[in-house]
Design a protein around this motif. Structure first.
Motif, PDB file in Angstrom:
ATOM      1  N   SER A   6       5.976  -5.112  -2.825  1.00 37.54           N
ATOM      2  CA  SER A   6       6.701  -4.260  -3.773  1.00 37.54           C
ATOM      3  C   SER A   6       8.135  -4.102  -3.270  1.00 37.54           C
ATOM      4  O   SER A   6       8.462  -4.534  -2.161  1.00 37.54           O
ATOM      5  N   THR A  56      -4.021  -8.234  -0.040  1.00 41.53           N
ATOM      6  CA  THR A  56      -4.607  -6.985  -0.517  1.00 41.53           C
ATOM      7  C   THR A  56      -5.709  -6.535   0.430  1.00 41.53           C
ATOM      8  O   THR A  56      -6.273  -5.458   0.258  1.00 41.53           O
ATOM      9  N   ARG A 107       5.684 -10.039  -4.005  1.00 42.38           N
ATOM     10  CA  ARG A 107       4.319 -10.574  -4.108  1.00 42.38           C
ATOM     11  C   ARG A 107       4.359 -11.979  -4.693  1.00 42.38           C
ATOM     12  O   ARG A 107       4.956 -12.237  -5.750  1.00 42.38           O
ATOM     13  N   GLU A 144      -0.872  -6.708  -9.802  1.00 40.49           N
ATOM     14  CA  GLU A 144      -1.553  -5.827  -8.852  1.00 40.49           C
ATOM     15  C   GLU A 144      -0.912  -4.451  -8.947  1.00 40.49           C
ATOM     16  O   GLU A 144       0.299  -4.335  -9.136  1.00 40.49           O
ATOM     17  N   THR A 171       3.045  -4.819  -9.018  1.00 33.16           N
ATOM     18  CA  THR A 171       3.693  -6.093  -8.696  1.00 33.16           C
ATOM     19  C   THR A 171       3.060  -7.195  -9.525  1.00 33.16           C
ATOM     20  O   THR A 171       1.914  -7.080  -9.974  1.00 33.16           O
ATOM     21  N   TYR A 214      -1.404   0.472   1.207  1.00 33.53           N
ATOM     22  CA  TYR A 214      -0.102  -0.132   1.517  1.00 33.53           C
ATOM     23  C   TYR A 214       0.719  -0.354   0.251  1.00 33.53           C
ATOM     24  O   TYR A 214       1.897   0.005   0.192  1.00 33.53           O
ATOM     25  N   LEU A 215       0.099  -0.932  -0.764  1.00 39.04           N
ATOM     26  CA  LEU A 215       0.819  -1.099  -2.032  1.00 39.04           C
ATOM     27  C   LEU A 215       1.151   0.263  -2.628  1.00 39.04           C
ATOM     28  O   LEU A 215       2.256   0.489  -3.141  1.00 39.04           O
ATOM     29  N   SER A 251       2.590  -6.030   0.827  1.00 38.66           N
ATOM     30  CA  SER A 251       2.227  -5.938  -0.584  1.00 38.66           C
ATOM     31  C   SER A 251       3.302  -6.480  -1.515  1.00 38.66           C
ATOM     32  O   SER A 251       3.041  -6.719  -2.686  1.00 38.66           O
ATOM     33  N   SER A 274       5.277 -12.464  -0.069  1.00 36.72           N
ATOM     34  CA  SER A 274       4.584 -11.158  -0.104  1.00 36.72           C
ATOM     35  C   SER A 274       5.032 -10.256   1.043  1.00 36.72           C
ATOM     36  O   SER A 274       4.225  -9.726   1.812  1.00 36.72           O
ATOM     37  N   PHE A 280      -6.809   0.524  -5.872  1.00 41.37           N
ATOM     38  CA  PHE A 280      -6.292  -0.597  -6.670  1.00 41.37           C
ATOM     39  C   PHE A 280      -6.723  -0.377  -8.115  1.00 41.37           C
ATOM     40  O   PHE A 280      -7.860   0.041  -8.376  1.00 41.37           O
ATOM     41  N   GLY A 330       1.682 -11.154   3.249  1.00 37.48           N
ATOM     42  CA  GLY A 330       0.907 -10.093   2.609  1.00 37.48           C
ATOM     43  C   GLY A 330      -0.513 -10.433   2.253  1.00 37.48           C
ATOM     44  O   GLY A 330      -0.954 -11.571   2.343  1.00 37.48           O
ATOM     45  N   HIS A 332       8.604  -2.671   0.228  1.00 36.30           N
ATOM     46  CA  HIS A 332       8.174  -3.636   1.258  1.00 36.30           C
ATOM     47  C   HIS A 332       9.233  -4.713   1.465  1.00 36.30           C
ATOM     48  O   HIS A 332       9.550  -5.088   2.587  1.00 36.30           O
TER      49      HIS A 332
END
Lengths: 103, 458
Positions: B93, B46, B182, B303, B159, B52-53, B91, B87, B436, B44, B96
């Motif tokens: 989470s 950012t 993450r 995040e 996360t 994506y997150l 992301s 990760s 973000f 992963g 994911h």
């Protein structure tokens, strides 16, 4: 005239996390790095001026092991936020290319 | 419990900079030939932005992640060494992590693998983050302000970035494959090396290289990296013979995506590379020594991403010199027309955002573009509307498209239309916009409590 585009080996930018942009200038050898360092031209005031940020918001590092200078500044907006132009921050280096280093 | 592996060096293999980027099979085979103690990959970043997150979608395709994981699973299980993926899904989470777990179970079924799987969660529920906020355990980083409850409530996903400890615990508890949410990028590698008895400083420094695959080698490419931790130093080597690590390529790797090339803040400490020495061991390998690890109060980074709105875009270009010469005032005129015509549709300006990016002018750097004068003979315009509903976004974007085409300007000769539109339909509905939000750290009670581990016999 000693423009960065003519005397550096690498000049690049990238995100350092979603809220910061980091800009690197790398020289081919230690001798050129030291000549540039001696001028003091590359430093927080230059980056503050080129990118319109407060000089106190520039994290500047001289990195002799890599013959490199690094400056990290806040992004204009967070990566991918409304109005961002460069999600990866990979094309924010160009203003440095035409900086004339008084060698 | 810490298991000490009977060896004075510890070899870590990374397959690429991101799960799903791909790597040559021969590079993995060459890495296996030197008997690494683990295989890992970072899943992963950012870097591709907040979508994506926010959405729970993966950065790389399921197909590409499955290809990499199939090869890595076969290699790790065949060599009886652990496989660690950080990760997951981009992301980290829960959605994911679930996607990557699903791929791994599917490969196991197809290829007949059996192993003990650990999944380490990093998604944080809003109530627990609010409780930590109320307890004064959350602090802003950099220029971020204090966190408030409304920001927590608006988050689509939150996360926390785990350190090395949850990874080490999963290994202690017998996991052969670990899929994590993450994570600090270097943490899976640092965990394995520290657990084997190596010191934290070189173990974390090794992870800083491994999380990026062969990025520290030249020529760059998505490929495997072997890093050996031995006492006070590490040795880095690309397993593909076409790539070489030099003292300069290794040193300059620490510039990559880091605010500082020397100071790296990790959960529980600062990795300090200020006094690092980079020495060539051979034409292809570099020894790095002199790194320091300074223990700090334990914090983990948070995040989060929140939904901003629905989007519609259109792309067009102008070749008209009179228009190019007054592009800024022209776009203001378009904006005003869109405002008036939106009002007639009962849409007020505070219900949408209209953004123009003008390529050939300042489309790349926006307000930071130092060159004000337009020097191009043609300009590309990307018009974007963001609104609370898709219906409003699409309606306002349609008005923007029409007005870009037809709004009059002083000296106008191109009276049939101002813009060349390459597509029909001209209006495109992209995925929604996210941003973000958090840039904060939290002080947990211990390194484990925010990262529950589940075990499963696959």
């Amino acid at each position: 005239m000693a423009l960065i585009r003519d005397i550096a080996q690498v000049c690049k930018s990238k995100n350092a996390g979603p809220f910061e942009l980091t800009i690197d200038v790398v020289f081919e050898d230690r001798a050129m790095f030291e000549r540039v360092r001696a001028t003091g031209a590359l430093g927080p005031p230059l980056f503050a001026r080129l990118y319109g940020v407060d000089v106190n918001d520039v994290l500047f590092t001289e990195f002799p092991a890599g013959n490199a200078f690094k400056a990290t500044i806040p992004r204009a907006v967070g990566s991918g936020d409304v109005g961002d132009t460069d999600v990866y921050g990979a094309q924010q280096h160009a203003p440095l290319l035409d900086v004339d280093i008084p060698l | 419990m810490t298991t000490t592996i009977a060896t004075d060096e510890f070899r870590l293999l990374s397959t690429s900079g991101l799960l799903g980027y791909g790597f040559p099979e021969a590079s993995l085979a060459a890495g296996l030939a030197v008997k690494p103690h683990m295989i890992g990959v970072d899943g992963g970043s950012t870097d591709p932005g907040p979508y994506y997150l926010g959405s729970g979608k993966t950065v790389n395709s399921r197909r590409a992640m499955k290809r990499d994981l199939r090869l890595m699973l076969r290699a790790a299980l065949g060599a009886n060494i652990p496989l660690l993926v950080g990760s997951c899904g981009g992301s980290g989470s829960d959605p994911h992590l679930a996607i990557v777990c699903d791929i791994v179970r599917e490969i196991a079924r197809e290829d007949g693998h059996h192993f003990r799987l650990a999944t380490i969660h990093s998604e944080q529920d809003k109530a627990s983050i609010k409780r930590r906020l109320a307890d004064g355990r959350i602090k802003p980083l950099g220029k971020a302000g204090p966190l408030d409850e409304a920001t927590i409530d608006r988050a689509a996903h939150i996360t926390a970035m785990m350190g090395s400890e949850p990874w080490a615990r999963a290994l202690d508890e017998g996991a052969q494959v670990i899929l994590a949410g993450r994570s600090s990028d270097p943490a899976p590698w640092a965990a394995c090396a520290i657990r084997s008895g190596q010191a934290p400083a070189p173990s974390w420094y090794a992870g800083k290289f491994l999380e990026c695959g062969a990025t520290a080698a030249t020529p760059k490419g998505h490929d495997c990296l072997l890093t050996t931790v031995a006492g006070d130093h590490i040795v880095v080597e690309a397993t593909n013979p076409i790539r070489v690590c030099t003292p300069l390529s290794a040193a300059n790797h620490s510039l990559h995506e880091n605010a500082s090339p020397c100071i790296f803040v990790e959960p529980g400490g600062i990795l300090d590379g200020t006094d690092c020495r980079f020495d060539a061991v051979s034409e292809r390998t570099v020894k790095i020594s002199g790194m320091q690890w300074r223990p700090m109060p334990y914090t983990v980074k948070l995040e989060a991403a929140e939904f901003v709105g629905y989007r519609a875009i259109t792309i067009c270009g102008t070749r008209d010199p009179m228009l190019i010469g007054q592009i800024d005032s022209f776009l203001e005129s378009v904006r005003k027309n869109v405002e008036d015509k939106s009002a007639a549709l009962d849409v007020s300006p505070n219900q949408y955002k209209l953004i123009f990016r003008v390529y050939g002018h300042n489309g790349v750097m926006g307000p930071r573009e130092p060159i004000q004068e337009v020097r191009s003979h043609e300009l590309g315009i990307l018009a974007e509307v963001i609104a609370d509903t898709q219906e409003i976004a699409s309606a306002v974007l349609a008005l923007a498209r029409v007005n870009l085409l037809h709004v009059d300007f002083p000296g106008r000769m191109c009276r049939e239309g101002n813009m060349a539109f390459p597509f029909s339909p001209s209006d495109v509905i992209p995925e929604p916009s996210y941003r973000f939000t958090l840039s904060h750290v939290v002080a947990p009670n211990d390194p484990y409590e925010m990262f529950p581990i589940e075990y499963e016999a696959v």
